[in-house]
Design a protein around this motif. Structure first.
Motif, mmCIF file in Angstrom:
data_model
loop_
_atom_site.group_PDB
_atom_site.id
_atom_site.type_symbol
_atom_site.label_atom_id
_atom_site.label_comp_id
_atom_site.label_asym_id
_atom_site.label_seq_id
_atom_site.Cartn_x
_atom_site.Cartn_y
_atom_site.Cartn_z
ATOM 1 N N ALA A 42 -4.556 -5.565 -22.803
ATOM 2 C CA ALA A 42 -5.283 -5.182 -21.597
ATOM 3 C C ALA A 42 -6.646 -4.646 -21.982
ATOM 4 N N ARG A 43 -7.625 -5.010 -21.176
ATOM 5 C CA ARG A 43 -8.959 -4.488 -21.424
ATOM 6 C C ARG A 43 -9.010 -3.044 -20.957
ATOM 7 N N ARG A 44 -9.968 -2.365 -21.463
ATOM 8 C CA ARG A 44 -10.106 -0.960 -21.083
ATOM 9 C C ARG A 44 -10.449 -0.837 -19.597
ATOM 10 N N GLY A 45 -9.826 0.093 -18.855
ATOM 11 C CA GLY A 45 -10.115 0.371 -17.449
ATOM 12 C C GLY A 45 -9.426 -0.580 -16.476
ATOM 13 N N GLU A 46 -8.669 -1.562 -16.923
ATOM 14 C CA GLU A 46 -8.015 -2.503 -16.032
ATOM 15 C C GLU A 46 -6.515 -2.269 -15.953
ATOM 16 N N LYS A 47 -6.027 -1.231 -16.476
ATOM 17 C CA LYS A 47 -4.601 -0.979 -16.473
ATOM 18 C C LYS A 47 -4.137 -0.604 -15.065
ATOM 19 N N GLY A 48 -3.374 -1.476 -14.345
ATOM 20 C CA GLY A 48 -2.775 -1.190 -13.043
ATOM 21 C C GLY A 48 -3.719 -1.232 -11.854
ATOM 22 N N ILE A 49 -4.956 -1.667 -12.025
ATOM 23 C CA ILE A 49 -5.905 -1.676 -10.905
ATOM 24 C C ILE A 49 -5.517 -2.705 -9.851
ATOM 25 N N ALA A 50 -4.962 -3.830 -10.223
ATOM 26 C CA ALA A 50 -4.554 -4.863 -9.265
ATOM 27 C C ALA A 50 -3.447 -4.345 -8.360
ATOM 28 N N LEU A 51 -2.494 -3.617 -8.919
ATOM 29 C CA LEU A 51 -1.418 -3.034 -8.113
ATOM 30 C C LEU A 51 -1.972 -2.022 -7.116
ATOM 31 N N PHE A 52 -2.911 -1.191 -7.557
ATOM 32 C CA PHE A 52 -3.513 -0.189 -6.683
ATOM 33 C C PHE A 52 -4.273 -0.854 -5.531
ATOM 34 N N VAL A 53 -5.043 -1.904 -5.808
ATOM 35 C CA VAL A 53 -5.807 -2.606 -4.778
ATOM 36 C C VAL A 53 -4.848 -3.275 -3.787
ATOM 37 N N ALA A 54 -3.776 -3.873 -4.277
ATOM 38 C CA ALA A 54 -2.811 -4.537 -3.397
ATOM 39 C C ALA A 54 -2.126 -3.527 -2.478
ATOM 40 N N LEU A 55 -1.741 -2.381 -3.005
ATOM 41 C CA LEU A 55 -1.108 -1.348 -2.172
ATOM 42 C C LEU A 55 -2.085 -0.778 -1.150
ATOM 43 N N LEU A 65 -1.695 -0.995 2.914
ATOM 44 C CA LEU A 65 -1.759 0.198 3.758
ATOM 45 C C LEU A 65 -2.754 -0.001 4.907
ATOM 46 N N VAL A 66 -3.914 -0.570 4.600
ATOM 47 C CA VAL A 66 -4.937 -0.794 5.635
ATOM 48 C C VAL A 66 -4.423 -1.773 6.686
ATOM 49 N N VAL A 67 -3.803 -2.861 6.277
ATOM 50 C CA VAL A 67 -3.281 -3.858 7.220
ATOM 51 C C VAL A 67 -2.161 -3.253 8.065
ATOM 52 N N VAL A 116 -1.782 -0.022 8.917
ATOM 53 C CA VAL A 116 -2.393 0.907 9.878
ATOM 54 C C VAL A 116 -3.061 0.128 11.008
ATOM 55 N N MET A 117 -3.728 -0.966 10.699
ATOM 56 C CA MET A 117 -4.353 -1.775 11.751
ATOM 57 C C MET A 117 -3.299 -2.395 12.669
ATOM 58 N N GLY A 118 -2.189 -2.845 12.113
ATOM 59 C CA GLY A 118 -1.109 -3.422 12.924
ATOM 60 C C GLY A 118 -0.492 -2.404 13.860
ATOM 61 N N ILE A 119 -0.264 -1.189 13.350
ATOM 62 C CA ILE A 119 0.303 -0.123 14.194
ATOM 63 C C ILE A 119 -0.680 0.249 15.304
ATOM 64 N N ALA A 120 -1.964 0.343 14.973
ATOM 65 C CA ALA A 120 -2.970 0.670 15.995
ATOM 66 C C ALA A 120 -3.025 -0.411 17.063
ATOM 67 N N LEU A 121 -2.948 -1.666 16.665
ATOM 68 C CA LEU A 121 -2.956 -2.766 17.626
ATOM 69 C C LEU A 121 -1.716 -2.725 18.506
ATOM 70 N N MET A 122 -0.576 -2.419 17.930
ATOM 71 C CA MET A 122 0.665 -2.339 18.703
ATOM 72 C C MET A 122 0.606 -1.190 19.717
ATOM 73 N N LEU A 123 0.076 -0.037 19.308
ATOM 74 C CA LEU A 123 -0.043 1.095 20.232
ATOM 75 C C LEU A 123 -1.039 0.794 21.349
ATOM 76 N N THR A 124 -2.131 0.127 21.020
ATOM 77 C CA THR A 124 -3.119 -0.243 22.037
ATOM 78 C C THR A 124 -2.515 -1.206 23.051
ATOM 79 N N ALA A 125 -1.763 -2.184 22.578
ATOM 80 C CA ALA A 125 -1.120 -3.140 23.488
ATOM 81 C C ALA A 125 -0.106 -2.441 24.384
ATOM 82 N N SER A 126 0.633 -1.500 23.839
ATOM 83 C CA SER A 126 1.610 -0.754 24.631
ATOM 84 C C SER A 126 0.907 0.088 25.701
ATOM 85 N N PHE A 127 -0.196 0.733 25.325
ATOM 86 C CA PHE A 127 -0.953 1.553 26.270
ATOM 87 C C PHE A 127 -1.534 0.683 27.382
ATOM 88 N N GLU A 128 -2.082 -0.478 27.032
ATOM 89 C CA GLU A 128 -2.630 -1.393 28.030
ATOM 90 C C GLU A 128 -1.548 -1.888 28.981
#
Length: 170
Positions: A9-22, A26-28, A30-42
């Protein structure tokens, strides 16, 4: 054949792909939950608007019914005491255990009358001639309520009924 070398492994690349994927997951999420709550409210807002519209138009049907009765019947006194509109006119059917809406019309109140523009009062000695046409004004109040949709609405309107032969209602 060349000897097999382990990939380091090159220096500084240990586990970065796993962190970016997680983080992306998480972002997707949170966006899905927000969309679901908005649809329910509407959906809730649309349901409320639908109930308000139904009860408003039911009360408006009472005003229309009262106006038609005033226009067609010279001595229409409304429902004294206020009773529901006749079955079939609104969605309330007397005697049914589960009525959807009940529309009541208060007795009309005579406000006054006016002569059409350009008309003159026709006097014939002691009183007015029977050919005199006037516009009578009434105050009508219609109330609609529904326990099923948990809503109620009251509409007050001033109705002009024209033409009528000159005569002041009692």
């Amino acid at each position: 054949m060349a000897p097999h070398r382990p990939i380091r492994a090159r220096r500084g690349e240990k586990g970065i792909a796993l962190f970016v994927a997680l983080l992306l997951l998480l972002v997707v999420t949170v966006m899905g939950i927000a969309l679901m709550l908005t649809a329910s409210f509407e959906n809730t807002l649309i349901g409320t608007e639908n109930r308000i519209s139904k009860i408003f138009y039911a009360a408006d049907s009472g005003i229309e019914y009262g106006s038609a009765m005033l226009n067609s019947t010279l001595d229409y006194k409304g429902n004294v005491p206020p009773n529901p509109m006749p079955g079939g006119v609104s969605s309330h059917y007397p005697g049914s255990p589960a009525s959807d809406m009940e529309v009541t019309i208060q007795p009309p109140i005579f406000l006054g009358y006016s002569l059409p523009a350009g008309e003159q009062i026709q006097s014939e000695g002691k009183g007015y001639g029977s050919s005199q046409v006037v516009e009578n004004f009434y105050a009508l109040t219609s109330s609609a309520r529904s326990t099923k949709i948990e809503a109620s609405k009251t509409i007050e309107a001033e109705i002009g009924v024209y033409p009528k032969l000159l005569g002041i209602p009692e």
